[in-house]
Design a protein around this motif. Structure first.
Motif, PDB file in Angstrom:
ATOM      1  N   HIS A   1       0.844  -1.190   0.000  1.00 31.73           N
ATOM      2  CA  HIS A   1       0.000   0.000   0.000  1.00 31.73           C
ATOM      3  C   HIS A   1       0.885   1.248   0.000  1.00 31.73           C
ATOM      4  O   HIS A   1       1.883   1.309   0.713  1.00 31.73           O
ATOM      5  CB  HIS A   1      -0.896   0.041   1.248  1.00 31.73           C
ATOM      6  CG  HIS A   1      -1.773  -1.152   1.386  1.00 31.73           C
ATOM      7  ND1 HIS A   1      -2.013  -1.769   2.588  1.00 31.73           N
ATOM      8  CD2 HIS A   1      -2.475  -1.855   0.468  1.00 31.73           C
ATOM      9  CE1 HIS A   1      -2.825  -2.795   2.411  1.00 31.73           C
ATOM     10  NE2 HIS A   1      -3.122  -2.867   1.129  1.00 31.73           N
TER      11      HIS A   1
ATOM     12  N   ARG B   1      -4.434   1.882   5.633  1.00 31.84           N
ATOM     13  CA  ARG B   1      -5.259   0.774   5.137  1.00 31.84           C
ATOM     14  C   ARG B   1      -5.127  -0.481   5.985  1.00 31.84           C
ATOM     15  O   ARG B   1      -6.114  -1.154   6.266  1.00 31.84           O
ATOM     16  CB  ARG B   1      -4.899   0.464   3.688  1.00 31.84           C
ATOM     17  CG  ARG B   1      -5.360   1.589   2.760  1.00 31.84           C
ATOM     18  CD  ARG B   1      -5.091   1.297   1.324  1.00 31.84           C
ATOM     19  NE  ARG B   1      -5.814   0.138   0.848  1.00 31.84           N
ATOM     20  CZ  ARG B   1      -5.567  -0.451  -0.308  1.00 31.84           C
ATOM     21  NH1 ARG B   1      -4.620   0.028  -1.101  1.00 31.84           N
ATOM     22  NH2 ARG B   1      -6.263  -1.488  -0.681  1.00 31.84           N
TER      23      ARG B   1
ATOM     24  N   THR C   1       1.117   5.319   0.748  1.00 31.28           N
ATOM     25  CA  THR C   1       0.522   6.429   1.484  1.00 31.28           C
ATOM     26  C   THR C   1       1.361   7.667   1.194  1.00 31.28           C
ATOM     27  O   THR C   1       2.582   7.594   1.184  1.00 31.28           O
ATOM     28  CB  THR C   1       0.544   6.135   3.000  1.00 31.28           C
ATOM     29  OG1 THR C   1      -0.116   4.919   3.238  1.00 31.28           O
ATOM     30  CG2 THR C   1      -0.127   7.233   3.783  1.00 31.28           C
TER      31      THR C   1
ATOM     32  N   CYS D   1       0.475   2.738   8.005  1.00 24.76           N
ATOM     33  CA  CYS D   1      -0.380   2.625   6.825  1.00 24.76           C
ATOM     34  C   CYS D   1      -1.839   2.771   7.257  1.00 24.76           C
ATOM     35  O   CYS D   1      -2.295   2.053   8.144  1.00 24.76           O
ATOM     36  CB  CYS D   1      -0.154   1.266   6.150  1.00 24.76           C
ATOM     37  SG  CYS D   1      -1.231   0.984   4.729  1.00 24.76           S
TER      38      CYS D   1
END
Length: 95
Positions: free
Chosen positions: A23, A43, A25, A41
């Motif tokens: 992911h 997520r 960011t 993160c």
């Protein structure tokens, strides 16, 4: 309330961070701010780093242990038998 009432905003920069799940960011920081090495993160909650190819390892979580599990780590079976025998002797009035 607009920018005229608040004054000018500080110059900003966006820094990319990647977690071990891939992911990305991009939090924004003031251009004169100290940039942290890791960022959580949003997520998955894993730590994210600035190097896409080598993100930080996810934290290792220990499973929940009961009180009995901790006692068994500290005491051997022989110790447990001795403590049990002593407690039973007290209950029977032998001590």
């Amino acid at each position: 309330m607009g920018e005229a009432e608040r004054g000018e905003s500080a110059p900003r920069i966006r820094i990319p961070f990647w977690c071990s799940n891939g992911h990305e960011t991009r939090p924004s920081f003031a251009s004169d701010a100290q940039i942290p090495e890791t960022w959580d993160c949003p997520r998955c909650g894993f730590p994210a780093g600035k190097d896409r190819d080598n993100p930080p390892d996810p934290p290792r979580t220990e499973p929940y242990k009961t009180h009995l599990a901790y006692v068994r780590e500290r005491r051997s079976d022989a110790d447990g038998e001795a403590i049990l025998a002593e407690a039973l002797a007290k209950l029977r009035g032998e001590i």
